[in-house]
Write a protein that holds these residues in place. Structure first.
Motif, mmCIF file in Angstrom:
data_model
loop_
_atom_site.group_PDB
_atom_site.id
_atom_site.type_symbol
_atom_site.label_atom_id
_atom_site.label_comp_id
_atom_site.label_asym_id
_atom_site.label_seq_id
_atom_site.Cartn_x
_atom_site.Cartn_y
_atom_site.Cartn_z
ATOM 1 N N ALA A 53 0.841 -1.209 0.000
ATOM 2 C CA ALA A 53 0.000 0.000 0.000
ATOM 3 C C ALA A 53 0.868 1.249 0.000
ATOM 4 C CB ALA A 53 -0.935 -0.006 1.204
ATOM 5 N N GLY A 57 0.999 3.908 -3.048
ATOM 6 C CA GLY A 57 0.740 5.318 -2.762
ATOM 7 C C GLY A 57 1.866 6.209 -3.254
ATOM 8 N N ARG A 87 -4.800 10.094 2.056
ATOM 9 C CA ARG A 87 -4.657 8.830 2.809
ATOM 10 C C ARG A 87 -4.065 7.743 1.921
ATOM 11 N NH1 ARG A 87 -9.616 10.259 4.778
ATOM 12 N NH2 ARG A 87 -10.680 8.834 3.379
ATOM 13 N N PHE A 88 -4.553 7.679 0.698
ATOM 14 C CA PHE A 88 -4.075 6.670 -0.250
ATOM 15 C C PHE A 88 -2.590 6.868 -0.536
ATOM 16 C CE2 PHE A 88 -3.934 5.406 -4.915
ATOM 17 C CZ PHE A 88 -3.638 4.092 -4.638
ATOM 18 N N GLU A 89 -2.179 8.097 -0.810
ATOM 19 C CA GLU A 89 -0.776 8.364 -1.107
ATOM 20 C C GLU A 89 0.131 8.068 0.085
ATOM 21 O OE1 GLU A 89 -1.181 11.777 -4.571
ATOM 22 O OE2 GLU A 89 -0.381 12.340 -2.622
ATOM 23 N N SER A 93 -4.800 3.762 3.047
ATOM 24 C CA SER A 93 -5.988 3.070 2.552
ATOM 25 C C SER A 93 -5.916 2.995 1.040
ATOM 26 C CB SER A 93 -7.263 3.802 2.974
ATOM 27 O OG SER A 93 -7.314 5.078 2.351
ATOM 28 N N CYS A 94 -6.671 2.095 0.473
ATOM 29 C CA CYS A 94 -6.749 1.977 -0.980
ATOM 30 C C CYS A 94 -8.170 2.306 -1.413
ATOM 31 C CB CYS A 94 -6.390 0.563 -1.427
ATOM 32 S SG CYS A 94 -4.634 0.223 -1.278
ATOM 33 N N PRO A 95 -8.307 2.990 -2.541
ATOM 34 C CA PRO A 95 -9.644 3.340 -3.016
ATOM 35 C C PRO A 95 -10.381 2.102 -3.521
ATOM 36 C CG PRO A 95 -8.004 4.014 -4.609
ATOM 37 C CD PRO A 95 -7.271 3.497 -3.417
#
Length: 114
Positions: A53, A57, A87-89, A93-95
């Motif tokens: 992750a 990101g 948050r993803f970067e 978390s992942c979208p």
């Protein structure tokens, strides 16, 4: 005008040695804690998922910056919020999959390249 000595300038060699021993002890304790945690069921898989992750990101951030986009620009294109992109970067978390399809289509258009 008097010069103030830095705190480290007044530390004796003996104090430095004790401090360094303490640091080594802390490192050993952290290593033991890490070893115990990694021995728990599912820990290696969770660690690998977090690593992936984080790498994903980092890659998305690099692609976004290469295109001169802000997080808000990417969020608008992907149908997400800016905070979700942040948050993803950061690897937090992942979208959802529906966002991935939108990203793939938008990022492979010729006018979006480099």
């Amino acid at each position: 005008m008097s010069r103030r000595r830095s705190p480290s300038a007044s530390i004796s060699q003996q104090q430095k040695a004790r401090f360094q021993e303490g640091q080594m002890g802390d490192r050993e304790e952290w290593q033991q804690l890490r070893d115990r945690r990694m021995a728990e069921p599912g820990a290696a898989e969770a660690y690998e998922a977090a690593r992936l992750a984080h790498e994903l990101g980092k890659t998305v951030r690099a692609m976004r910056e290469n295109r001169g986009w802000t997080q808000s620009d990417l969020a608008r294109e992907a149908g997400m919020t800016q905070s979700a992109v942040a948050r993803f970067e950061a690897g937090g978390s992942c979208p959802p999959c529906r966002s991935w399809d939108g990203w793939r289509v938008r990022w492979t258009r010729p006018w979006m390249s480099g």
